[in-house]
Design a protein around this motif. Sequence first.
Motif, mmCIF file in Angstrom:
data_model
loop_
_atom_site.group_PDB
_atom_site.id
_atom_site.type_symbol
_atom_site.label_atom_id
_atom_site.label_comp_id
_atom_site.label_asym_id
_atom_site.label_seq_id
_atom_site.Cartn_x
_atom_site.Cartn_y
_atom_site.Cartn_z
ATOM 1 N N ALA A 75 0.944 -2.029 -0.457
ATOM 2 C CA ALA A 75 -0.119 -0.070 -0.319
ATOM 3 C C ALA A 75 0.894 1.520 0.088
ATOM 4 O O ALA A 75 0.458 2.622 -0.699
ATOM 5 N N ARG A 76 2.075 1.790 0.318
ATOM 6 C CA ARG A 76 2.362 2.265 0.315
ATOM 7 C C ARG A 76 3.802 2.626 -1.364
ATOM 8 O O ARG A 76 4.642 3.733 -1.052
ATOM 9 N N THR A 77 4.069 1.789 -1.150
ATOM 10 C CA THR A 77 5.867 1.959 -1.895
ATOM 11 C C THR A 77 5.175 0.543 -3.685
ATOM 12 O O THR A 77 4.681 -0.298 -3.369
ATOM 13 N N LYS A 78 5.513 1.220 -4.614
ATOM 14 C CA LYS A 78 5.490 0.208 -5.869
ATOM 15 C C LYS A 78 7.130 -0.655 -6.085
ATOM 16 O O LYS A 78 7.140 -1.335 -6.332
ATOM 17 N N GLY A 79 8.167 0.233 -5.214
ATOM 18 C CA GLY A 79 9.133 -0.925 -4.999
ATOM 19 C C GLY A 79 9.050 -2.608 -4.319
ATOM 20 O O GLY A 79 8.161 -2.583 -3.342
ATOM 21 N N ASP A 80 10.457 -2.582 -4.206
ATOM 22 C CA ASP A 80 10.935 -4.195 -3.372
ATOM 23 C C ASP A 80 10.648 -3.952 -1.964
ATOM 24 O O ASP A 80 11.710 -2.461 -1.346
ATOM 25 N N ASP A 81 10.549 -4.208 -1.326
ATOM 26 C CA ASP A 81 10.077 -4.352 0.583
ATOM 27 C C ASP A 81 11.959 -5.349 1.107
ATOM 28 O O ASP A 81 11.842 -5.084 1.722
ATOM 29 N N ASN A 82 12.045 -6.428 -0.065
ATOM 30 C CA ASN A 82 12.549 -7.175 0.481
ATOM 31 C C ASN A 82 13.839 -8.206 -0.561
ATOM 32 O O ASN A 82 12.726 -7.761 -1.816
ATOM 33 N N ALA A 83 15.317 -8.521 -0.222
ATOM 34 C CA ALA A 83 16.316 -8.696 -1.240
ATOM 35 C C ALA A 83 16.794 -9.779 -1.221
ATOM 36 O O ALA A 83 17.739 -9.306 0.197
ATOM 37 N N VAL A 84 17.037 -10.153 -1.735
ATOM 38 C CA VAL A 84 18.776 -11.111 -1.625
ATOM 39 C C VAL A 84 19.690 -11.115 -3.178
ATOM 40 O O VAL A 84 19.273 -11.154 -4.211
ATOM 41 N N ILE A 85 20.431 -10.208 -3.070
ATOM 42 C CA ILE A 85 21.556 -10.087 -4.091
ATOM 43 C C ILE A 85 23.025 -10.694 -3.887
ATOM 44 O O ILE A 85 23.024 -10.814 -2.122
ATOM 45 N N ILE A 86 23.177 -11.959 -4.828
ATOM 46 C CA ILE A 86 24.002 -12.014 -4.973
ATOM 47 C C ILE A 86 25.422 -11.229 -6.253
ATOM 48 O O ILE A 86 24.962 -11.689 -7.305
ATOM 49 N N VAL A 87 26.476 -11.237 -5.375
ATOM 50 C CA VAL A 87 27.448 -10.588 -6.474
ATOM 51 C C VAL A 87 28.682 -11.447 -6.390
ATOM 52 O O VAL A 87 29.464 -11.543 -5.466
ATOM 53 N N GLU A 88 29.305 -11.665 -7.416
ATOM 54 C CA GLU A 88 29.914 -12.826 -7.756
ATOM 55 C C GLU A 88 31.932 -11.923 -8.496
ATOM 56 O O GLU A 88 31.352 -10.596 -9.416
ATOM 57 N N PHE A 89 32.546 -11.630 -7.567
ATOM 58 C CA PHE A 89 33.707 -11.075 -8.332
ATOM 59 C C PHE A 89 34.746 -11.437 -8.394
ATOM 60 O O PHE A 89 34.840 -13.246 -8.634
ATOM 61 N N GLU A 90 35.860 -10.842 -8.594
ATOM 62 C CA GLU A 90 37.339 -11.520 -10.100
ATOM 63 C C GLU A 90 37.326 -11.395 -8.955
ATOM 64 O O GLU A 90 37.761 -11.308 -7.191
ATOM 65 N N GLY A 91 37.650 -12.985 -9.289
ATOM 66 C CA GLY A 91 38.889 -13.292 -8.130
ATOM 67 C C GLY A 91 38.220 -14.925 -7.003
ATOM 68 O O GLY A 91 38.493 -15.912 -6.281
ATOM 69 N N GLY A 92 37.214 -14.692 -7.600
ATOM 70 C CA GLY A 92 36.010 -16.362 -7.083
ATOM 71 C C GLY A 92 35.775 -15.598 -5.589
ATOM 72 O O GLY A 92 34.356 -16.648 -5.854
ATOM 73 N N THR A 93 35.235 -14.327 -4.751
ATOM 74 C CA THR A 93 35.113 -14.412 -3.870
ATOM 75 C C THR A 93 32.630 -13.773 -4.105
ATOM 76 O O THR A 93 32.950 -13.664 -5.534
ATOM 77 N N VAL A 94 32.501 -14.143 -3.286
ATOM 78 C CA VAL A 94 31.393 -14.264 -3.743
ATOM 79 C C VAL A 94 30.522 -13.679 -2.717
ATOM 80 O O VAL A 94 31.051 -13.380 -1.063
#
Length: 364
Positions: free
Chosen positions: A209-228
């Motif tokens: 009722a307050r937003t069209k946007g996301d209110d929960n998220a999980v983000i996975i980022v992969e980096f050069e060198g292999g760290t996640v």
Amino acid sequence: MKDVVNIGIIGSQFVSSIHAESLRSCAHARVVAAASPNEAHVREFAGKFSIPRHFTDYRDLLALPGLHMVVVGAPNHLHCQIAVDAASAGKHVVMEKPLCLNLAEADRMIGACRAAQVKLMYAEELCFAPKYVRLKQLLDGGALGRPTLIKQCEKHDGPHSPHFWDVDRSGGGVTMDMGCHGIEFFRWMLGRPRILSVNAQMGTHVHTARTKGDDNAVIIVEFEGGTVGIAEESWTKLGGMDDRSEVHGSEGVAYADLLHGNAIETYSAKGYDYAVEKAGSTKGWSFTIFEEAWNYGFPQEMEHFVECVRLDKVPSVTGEDGRAVLEAIFAAYESAGTGRKVLLPFPTRADKPYDLWRRRGATA
């Protein structure tokens, strides 16, 4: 070298109050003016922090002779024009996260400040939070071995200001508001390696009722060198702010809870004045924070930026860092909208991150 850095604050609400309070502890900082379009707000703000001048038009603030730097806590959709105008006036800029609404704006801001030979500094306080600084020292010193997985979680029950809920002004939901913290935290902790890919899931589960946007998220980022990196963000967590991180390495692991580890465990049948940011109630069990801004890293952040201007030093967090974070945020919304991993570089021309999620009809 300057003896004192004269500062103007653009904004008069929650984060600008933190900026003003933090600048009080900086020996070489002097806040000389504030600007905000609401006359009553900016007058009250200036009085509270003993700021001698206030304006309803930030351009009047920029015209002040002897002003060296502005600290901007305005809504996201105003960031670009304020930065460009400040650069044109020859003022150094501290821009509160996120940097702006899109990559074209980011390039315009960076270009304007470079052409004017002023600094564009990106206000990501987690890079200055004392507990996280110590965590980075452990990693950099080899205590944990080679980093394999890094996690950062930030959760509360929603933003203070109305503009955050409006995707046209904010650019998105919790990923735009708080995912920017996690992504720059990863980059800073790891020495800012190149991001290879982003994979994200997001939804609007509570605040429909307050937003069209996301209110929960999980983000996975992969980096050069292999760290996640894994970022968990929420606007639906009750009971006060939660901010914690983990670093897993080939020879160790470290857990850092930014707030609970520095709090007083309190039970009160009647409640009391204040526990922690976003705490809806202080009745029953709560965790009572002290030196809250210091634990977040705000005074340390402002001190660093003031010294960068005073001594003409290179900032540790720049507009280019803010742009890199914004590119990853766009990739996250694209990933959540398509259900696919997104490779970087991701040179999108979208006006705001939310558009990449909305156009695919994703609402949950």
